[in-house]
Design an enzyme around this catalytic site. Structure first.
Site, PDB file in Angstrom:
ATOM      1  N   ASP A 266       6.017   2.395  -6.306  1.00 55.76           N
ATOM      2  CA  ASP A 266       5.903   3.717  -5.691  1.00 55.76           C
ATOM      3  C   ASP A 266       4.521   4.272  -6.068  1.00 55.76           C
ATOM      4  OD1 ASP A 266       6.030   6.544  -5.243  1.00 55.76           O
ATOM      5  OD2 ASP A 266       8.207   6.353  -5.150  1.00 55.76           O
TER       6      ASP A 266
ATOM      7  N   CYS B  52      -0.673   8.655  11.801  1.00 54.84           N
ATOM      8  CA  CYS B  52      -0.671   8.370  13.240  1.00 54.84           C
ATOM      9  C   CYS B  52       0.249   9.385  13.917  1.00 54.84           C
ATOM     10  CB  CYS B  52      -0.274   6.933  13.533  1.00 54.84           C
ATOM     11  SG  CYS B  52       1.308   6.457  12.884  1.00 54.84           S
TER      12      CYS B  52
ATOM     13  N   ASP C  90       2.197  -0.695  -2.234  1.00 51.52           N
ATOM     14  CA  ASP C  90       3.243  -0.288  -1.288  1.00 51.52           C
ATOM     15  C   ASP C  90       4.564  -0.514  -1.993  1.00 51.52           C
ATOM     16  OD1 ASP C  90       3.147   0.119   2.070  1.00 51.52           O
ATOM     17  OD2 ASP C  90       5.109  -0.234   1.157  1.00 51.52           O
TER      18      ASP C  90
ATOM     19  N   GLY D 212      -1.292  -4.221   5.551  1.00 46.34           N
ATOM     20  CA  GLY D 212      -2.669  -4.488   5.131  1.00 46.34           C
ATOM     21  C   GLY D 212      -3.718  -4.311   6.211  1.00 46.34           C
ATOM     22  N   GLY D 213      -3.376  -3.636   7.301  1.00 42.06           N
ATOM     23  CA  GLY D 213      -4.353  -3.428   8.379  1.00 42.06           C
ATOM     24  C   GLY D 213      -5.627  -2.787   7.850  1.00 42.06           C
TER      25      GLY D 213
END
Ligand code: SAM
Length: 444
Positions: free
Chosen positions: A304, A375, A276, A256-257
């Site tokens: 999903d 990332c 998620d 949940g960032g």
């Protein structure tokens, strides 16, 4: 605990336990936070963390250092004791070599008594014989395939810098909920605790902390007004630019960032859904969002995302897809990741990313905005995925991300409308961000 185990000291014992767990497949952050719950003093917890990350970040170099002294197979538990000792000798200056050697010998007595003599003999000789003339992969402890592909793309000097960045202790960055508290107030609280910290030059809500910080002691954290997040991860929500009253979905919400950042930026006034498929992550997400005080402002869906998108076509104003990726942009934070990934994994990841991005497009209402982030900056996971998806969805186009970023400094890192920060650029994690928009007339 036996007398000899105590001789190694609690920090080294726990560091060894964590490394053993990581060797058996546990994630380093989870294993460290489990170990941190045991009764360790703050100083021991810090030393344990430093040793674990240090050994993982420098593993290949430490093994090359050990190699000339080995005869035959080495028990992995003993190898970890030797790696820990060489890391402390080679990279830390706070403990004298004789004390490190004694601690390693004491620890070996409990773990593998028959190896005690060998550990003692190796650690008497090895410290003065560091490896020389080694390859970049050994010097900076990265797998050769990563070095090869970065060198082909960025050249030698740039690659050296990125490899070096991956081995540095990353900064701790805080995100402040500006709707509730001023950044200066949080800075003053940090200062009152003697913590070294400064306002980010690039994001108005970010603070870079450079000394040790016990977050739980910080009033702004206790009140849910501060979250740990790297600045490049904060940029994802800037690119999404969420507004109050919109319907927004975070398709791979994880812990949940970014969901939290969306809730903060819209002050709980948007209709936010977090999806998620990992149920364990969603329980942590719920806790995290509760701490921020937005528990009643988000719907949490354990599913999903591809199925979710079939059930909710064209229903969202903004869609965020922070896709699962190789993590190659954040190796400085995930010290174990470089040893877990292989080059052949990139193909499978790209297939998943493309399927998820197709699903994300399906959720867009006409005129809706989609942000795709990773990332990792590997082309297979970033530009290639976006281009392929755009080819099959002619009603969706790229919207230049630079128009939504908070500082002019980011312009230097945008190309073809995408933001690509390499590890260490502006002091941040490596990240890729693309912003897409569905045509107003004819969304798919
Ligand atoms: C990069 S992490 C997301 C991090 C998160 N956005 C944050 O800021 O904390 C990727 C997440 O994608 C989730 N995931 C992977 N495949 C998925 C799928 N098919 N559907 C939903 N979630 C998925 C993983 O469980 C993981 O939590």
């Amino acid at each position: 605990m036996t007398e000899s185990a105590q001789g190694a000291g609690p920090a080294r014992l726990e560091a060894w336990n964590v490394l053993e767990r990581v060797r058996h497949g546990a994630g380093v952050s989870e294993a460290l936070s489990e170990a941190g719950k045991r009764s360790l003093s703050p100083a021991d917890r810090a030393l344990m963390t430093q040793i674990v990350h240090g050994v993982l970040r420098n593993q290949r170099y430490l093994d090359a250092w050990l190699e000339p002294f080995l005869r035959g197979e080495l028990d992995p538990s003993v190898r970890d004791i030797l790696r820990m000792a060489l890391f402390q000798i080679g990279f830390l200056d706070r403990v004298p070599t004789y004390a490190v050697v004694n601690a390693a010998v004491e620890q070996t007595k409990t773990v593998a008594p028959r190896a005690t003599g060998m550990v003692n003999a190796i650690l008497r000789r090895a410290p003065s014989q560091k490896p020389k003339n080694v390859s970049l992969g050994v010097e900076f402890s990265h797998p050769d395939w990563i070095v090869r592909r970065w060198q082909a793309r960025y050249g030698l000097e740039r690659t050296r810098h990125m490899l070096w960045v991956d081995n540095q202790v990353p900064p701790l960055t805080l995100r402040v909920n500006l709707g509730r508290i001023a950044r200066e107030t949080v800075l003053a609280q940090l200062q009152a605790q003697g913590v070294r910290a400064e306002a980010s030059r690039y994001l108005p809500e970010a603070i870079r902390v450079s000394g040790p910080l016990w977050l739980e002691d910080l009033p702004a954290f206790q009140e849910g007004n501060v979250t740990v997040q790297d600045e490049s991860a904060m940029l994802v929500t800037w690119a999404l630019d969420p507004k109050p009253h919109e319907r927004i979905v975070d398709l791979t919400a994880g812990l949940g960032g970014k969901t939290g950042h969306i809730l903060e930026k819209t002050q709980g006034e948007a209709e936010v859904t977090a999806v998620d498929l990992a149920q364990n992550r969603l329980s942590l997400l719920r806790e995290n969002i509760m701490r921020l005080g937005y528990a009643h402002h988000v719907s949490i869906v354990g599913q999903d995302s591809r199925i979710f998108s079939l059930e909710h076509p064209k229903q969202f104003d903004r869609v965020l897809l922070d896709a699962p990726c190789s993590n190659l942009g954040v190796l400085r934070r995930r010290s174990d990741a470089r040893w877990r990934k292989q080059e052949k994994d990139l193909g499978g990841l790209a297939t998943t990313q493309k399927a998820l991005l197709d699903a994300a497009v399906r959720l867009l209402r006409p005129g809706g905005v989609l942000v795709y982030s990773t990332c990792s900056v590997e082309p297979e996971e970033t530009t290639d995925v976006v281009r392929k998806v755009l080819e099959s969805h002619p009603t969706v186009h790229i919207e230049p991300v630079q128009d939504f970023l908070p500082a002019p400094a980011f312009q230097d890192f945008t190309q073809e409308g995408f933001l690509t920060l390499l590890p260490g650029d502006l002091g941040m994690d490596g990240f890729f961000i693309a912003r897409l928009r569905a045509d107003v007339r004819e969304a798919e």
